[in-house]
Scaffold this motif. Structure first.
Motif, PDB file in Angstrom:
ATOM      1  N   ALA A 194      84.525 -24.324 -70.086  1.00 16.36           N
ATOM      2  CA  ALA A 194      83.965 -24.616 -71.177  1.00 16.36           C
ATOM      3  C   ALA A 194      84.138 -26.040 -71.773  1.00 16.36           C
ATOM      4  O   ALA A 194      83.331 -26.720 -71.691  1.00 16.36           O
ATOM      5  CB  ALA A 194      84.505 -23.846 -72.882  1.00 16.36           C
ATOM      6  N   LYS A 195      85.345 -26.467 -71.029  1.00 15.90           N
ATOM      7  CA  LYS A 195      86.161 -28.088 -71.201  1.00 15.90           C
ATOM      8  C   LYS A 195      84.647 -28.994 -69.388  1.00 15.90           C
ATOM      9  O   LYS A 195      84.407 -29.669 -69.943  1.00 15.90           O
ATOM     10  CB  LYS A 195      86.823 -28.141 -70.193  1.00 15.90           C
ATOM     11  N   HIS A 196      85.051 -27.791 -68.454  1.00 15.65           N
ATOM     12  CA  HIS A 196      84.513 -28.647 -67.823  1.00 15.65           C
ATOM     13  C   HIS A 196      82.116 -28.186 -68.360  1.00 15.65           C
ATOM     14  O   HIS A 196      82.518 -30.012 -67.478  1.00 15.65           O
ATOM     15  CB  HIS A 196      84.221 -27.316 -66.450  1.00 15.65           C
ATOM     16  N   ILE A 197      81.964 -28.143 -68.599  1.00 10.31           N
ATOM     17  CA  ILE A 197      80.543 -27.901 -69.592  1.00 10.31           C
ATOM     18  C   ILE A 197      80.039 -29.520 -69.882  1.00 10.31           C
ATOM     19  O   ILE A 197      79.551 -30.222 -70.353  1.00 10.31           O
ATOM     20  CB  ILE A 197      79.873 -26.756 -69.819  1.00 10.31           C
ATOM     21  N   ALA A 198      81.560 -29.028 -71.380  1.00 12.61           N
ATOM     22  CA  ALA A 198      81.508 -30.399 -71.565  1.00 12.61           C
ATOM     23  C   ALA A 198      81.306 -31.419 -71.301  1.00 12.61           C
ATOM     24  O   ALA A 198      80.880 -32.203 -71.327  1.00 12.61           O
ATOM     25  CB  ALA A 198      82.500 -30.370 -72.924  1.00 12.61           C
ATOM     26  N   VAL A 230      82.164  -6.801 -54.674  1.00 11.50           N
ATOM     27  CA  VAL A 230      82.689  -6.158 -55.016  1.00 11.50           C
ATOM     28  C   VAL A 230      82.458  -4.832 -53.303  1.00 11.50           C
ATOM     29  O   VAL A 230      83.901  -4.238 -52.769  1.00 11.50           O
ATOM     30  CB  VAL A 230      82.147  -4.906 -56.104  1.00 11.50           C
ATOM     31  N   ILE A 231      81.602  -4.367 -52.521  1.00 14.76           N
ATOM     32  CA  ILE A 231      81.794  -4.069 -51.096  1.00 14.76           C
ATOM     33  C   ILE A 231      82.050  -5.120 -50.404  1.00 14.76           C
ATOM     34  O   ILE A 231      83.421  -4.185 -49.169  1.00 14.76           O
ATOM     35  CB  ILE A 231      79.661  -3.292 -51.521  1.00 14.76           C
ATOM     36  N   THR A 232      81.517  -6.140 -50.239  1.00 13.66           N
ATOM     37  CA  THR A 232      82.530  -6.925 -48.797  1.00 13.66           C
ATOM     38  C   THR A 232      83.596  -7.478 -49.225  1.00 13.66           C
ATOM     39  O   THR A 232      83.984  -7.640 -47.913  1.00 13.66           O
ATOM     40  CB  THR A 232      81.400  -7.866 -49.012  1.00 13.66           C
ATOM     41  N   GLY A 233      84.056  -7.640 -50.589  1.00 16.69           N
ATOM     42  CA  GLY A 233      85.264  -7.731 -50.566  1.00 16.69           C
ATOM     43  C   GLY A 233      85.393  -9.430 -50.590  1.00 16.69           C
ATOM     44  O   GLY A 233      86.195  -9.953 -50.759  1.00 16.69           O
ATOM     45  N   GLU A 234      84.232 -10.163 -50.762  1.00 17.35           N
ATOM     46  CA  GLU A 234      84.364 -12.089 -50.280  1.00 17.35           C
ATOM     47  C   GLU A 234      84.348 -12.055 -52.166  1.00 17.35           C
ATOM     48  O   GLU A 234      83.638 -11.373 -52.599  1.00 17.35           O
ATOM     49  CB  GLU A 234      82.127 -12.151 -49.708  1.00 17.35           C
ATOM     50  N   GLU A 235      84.814 -13.264 -51.789  1.00 14.97           N
ATOM     51  CA  GLU A 235      85.805 -13.816 -53.330  1.00 14.97           C
ATOM     52  C   GLU A 235      85.283 -16.010 -53.229  1.00 14.97           C
ATOM     53  O   GLU A 235      85.099 -15.640 -52.042  1.00 14.97           O
ATOM     54  CB  GLU A 235      87.262 -13.844 -53.111  1.00 14.97           C
ATOM     55  N   THR A 236      85.598 -15.456 -54.662  1.00 14.67           N
ATOM     56  CA  THR A 236      85.140 -17.771 -54.110  1.00 14.67           C
ATOM     57  C   THR A 236      87.755 -17.865 -55.561  1.00 14.67           C
ATOM     58  O   THR A 236      87.938 -16.974 -55.576  1.00 14.67           O
ATOM     59  CB  THR A 236      84.843 -17.999 -56.235  1.00 14.67           C
ATOM     60  N   THR A 237      87.190 -18.787 -55.229  1.00 14.30           N
ATOM     61  CA  THR A 237      89.065 -19.099 -55.967  1.00 14.30           C
ATOM     62  C   THR A 237      88.607 -19.845 -57.275  1.00 14.30           C
ATOM     63  O   THR A 237      87.303 -19.721 -58.130  1.00 14.30           O
ATOM     64  CB  THR A 237      89.063 -20.818 -54.877  1.00 14.30           C
ATOM     65  N   ALA A 238      89.936 -19.856 -57.876  1.00 14.06           N
ATOM     66  CA  ALA A 238      89.802 -19.832 -58.697  1.00 14.06           C
ATOM     67  C   ALA A 238      89.211 -21.201 -59.765  1.00 14.06           C
ATOM     68  O   ALA A 238      88.715 -21.502 -60.546  1.00 14.06           O
ATOM     69  CB  ALA A 238      91.386 -19.866 -59.965  1.00 14.06           C
ATOM     70  N   GLN A 239      89.467 -22.250 -58.562  1.00 15.86           N
ATOM     71  CA  GLN A 239      88.947 -23.174 -59.150  1.00 15.86           C
ATOM     72  C   GLN A 239      87.614 -22.974 -59.202  1.00 15.86           C
ATOM     73  O   GLN A 239      86.638 -23.778 -59.971  1.00 15.86           O
ATOM     74  CB  GLN A 239      89.836 -24.135 -57.623  1.00 15.86           C
ATOM     75  N   GLN A 287      86.491 -21.873 -62.343  1.00 14.37           N
ATOM     76  CA  GLN A 287      86.865 -23.017 -63.320  1.00 14.37           C
ATOM     77  C   GLN A 287      85.604 -23.675 -64.059  1.00 14.37           C
ATOM     78  O   GLN A 287      84.736 -23.868 -64.816  1.00 14.37           O
ATOM     79  CB  GLN A 287      87.755 -23.541 -63.756  1.00 14.37           C
ATOM     80  N   THR A 288      85.051 -24.586 -62.097  1.00 14.52           N
ATOM     81  CA  THR A 288      84.099 -25.614 -62.368  1.00 14.52           C
ATOM     82  C   THR A 288      83.191 -25.754 -61.034  1.00 14.52           C
ATOM     83  O   THR A 288      82.006 -26.692 -62.049  1.00 14.52           O
ATOM     84  CB  THR A 288      85.516 -26.310 -62.021  1.00 14.52           C
ATOM     85  N   THR A 289      82.476 -24.822 -60.067  1.00 13.43           N
ATOM     86  CA  THR A 289      81.690 -25.541 -59.439  1.00 13.43           C
ATOM     87  C   THR A 289      80.664 -24.257 -59.720  1.00 13.43           C
ATOM     88  O   THR A 289      79.186 -24.295 -58.772  1.00 13.43           O
ATOM     89  CB  THR A 289      82.467 -25.327 -58.715  1.00 13.43           C
ATOM     90  N   PHE A 290      80.288 -23.155 -60.953  1.00 16.17           N
ATOM     91  CA  PHE A 290      79.340 -22.808 -60.792  1.00 16.17           C
ATOM     92  C   PHE A 290      77.938 -23.294 -61.824  1.00 16.17           C
ATOM     93  O   PHE A 290      77.444 -23.332 -62.717  1.00 16.17           O
ATOM     94  CB  PHE A 290      79.237 -21.390 -61.937  1.00 16.17           C
ATOM     95  N   ASN A 291      77.718 -24.622 -61.393  1.00 15.37           N
ATOM     96  CA  ASN A 291      76.778 -25.205 -62.100  1.00 15.37           C
ATOM     97  C   ASN A 291      75.196 -25.250 -62.077  1.00 15.37           C
ATOM     98  O   ASN A 291      74.749 -26.284 -63.116  1.00 15.37           O
ATOM     99  CB  ASN A 291      77.059 -26.623 -61.441  1.00 15.37           C
ATOM    100  N   ASP A 292      74.200 -24.465 -61.449  1.00 13.22           N
ATOM    101  CA  ASP A 292      73.215 -23.734 -61.191  1.00 13.22           C
ATOM    102  C   ASP A 292      73.322 -23.481 -62.206  1.00 13.22           C
ATOM    103  O   ASP A 292      72.444 -23.018 -63.641  1.00 13.22           O
ATOM    104  CB  ASP A 292      73.062 -22.892 -60.128  1.00 13.22           C
ATOM    105  N   MET A 293      74.089 -22.044 -62.755  1.00 10.93           N
ATOM    106  CA  MET A 293      74.068 -21.325 -63.598  1.00 10.93           C
ATOM    107  C   MET A 293      74.165 -21.596 -65.201  1.00 10.93           C
ATOM    108  O   MET A 293      73.449 -21.407 -66.295  1.00 10.93           O
ATOM    109  CB  MET A 293      75.393 -20.190 -63.596  1.00 10.93           C
TER     110      MET A 293
END
Ligand SMILES: O=P(O)(O)O[C@H]1O[C@H](CO)[C@@H](O)[C@H]1O
Ligand SMILES: O=c1cc[nH]c(=O)[nH]1
Length: 236
Positions: A25-29, A207-216, A219-225
């Motif tokens: 929320a802070k990142h978006i604001a 969930v199937i391949t196990g690929e992940e993103t970081t906590a950072q 929090q902050t970089t899903f800007n398309d969404m």
């Protein structure tokens, strides 16, 4: 103020984005809104109001899971008269052809939450997104050149579950795209109070391949969404 939101009447816009993570929320604001002020710090569940392309929009953290988002959505609707509510969340992909960082629009949701069974006396209520919001979000994604996925998501009451793969494989077979923890509550409360709701989700892990993103990143970089949700909000 309401029980969990320390805002005065009029502090919150009638259109709101709802990330689970208050730091999102802070990142978006800070990065997408102008003329921003913080209206809520109760429980560290930040809420902000500002403008996007000249229109007043708020963003409020909801916490994780059905009980937590239900508290915020109830208070936003009943105490602050919010009309348009768009979740901007993360989810785990259940389908092989859904990739990490893809954006999903949840047209409906499946759940293991008892919430609706209690309300409807055992009948299975089908929670649904607002069609106009979904259409605006889909078009905003197309304009950005993104191939959005639209479909059913699983709203789970548990993040950690015994024998999870068995259930996830069954849900995948029935075309459920991803797992998250709030959409059913948002859509059901929006239906109850005749408001517009949509969940826009970014795939944070597979969930199937196990690929992940970081906590950072979560929090902050899903800007398309975020941009898709803001465009849909201001057109609603
Ligand atoms: O990133 P958010 O919006 O919190 O959404 C997802 O992340 C949390 C679990 O890590 C759950 O709230 C789930 O729905
Ligand atoms: O609820 C969630 C959210 C993100 N990823 C998952 O696997 N589950």
């Amino acid at each position: 103020m309401s029980v969990h939101i320390g805002a005065k009447k009029g502090d919150i816009a009638d259109k709101i984005l709802l990330p689970g993570d208050p730091l999102r929320a802070k990142h978006i604001a800070e990065n997408f809104l102008e003329n921003v002020y913080c209206y809520n710090e109760v429980r560290g569940m930040y809420g902000y109001t500002g403008t996007y392309k000249g229109k007043k929009v708020s963003v409020q953290g909801t916490g994780m899971g059905v009980p937590s988002i239900s508290i915020y959505v109830n208070e936003l609707i009943q105490e602050y008269d919010v009309q348009t509510l768009i979740r901007v969340g993360t989810c785990g992909a259940l389908q092989k052809d859904v990739r990490v960082r893809d954006v999903i629009l949840a047209s409906t949701s499946t759940t293991d939450s008892q919430m609706n069974r209690m309300v409807f006396g055992g009948i299975d209520f089908a929670p649904a997104a607002d069609f106009e919001l979904l259409k605006h979000a889909y078009e905003a994604g197309n304009e950005k050149g993104l191939k959005l996925r639209v479909g059913n998501v699983f709203t789970s009451d548990s993040f950690y579950r015994d024998n999870a793969m068995e259930l996830f494989e069954l849900l995948a077979k029935y075309n459920v795209l991803a797992v998250e923890m709030e959409t059913t509550a948002l859509y059901t409360l929006a239906a109850k109070f005749n408001r517009k709701a949509l969940s826009v989700l970014t795939v944070s892990d597979h969930v199937i391949t196990g690929e992940e993103t970081t906590a950072q990143e979560r929090q902050t970089t899903f800007n398309d969404m975020i941009e898709i949700a803001l465009e849909a909000a201001i057109q609603s």
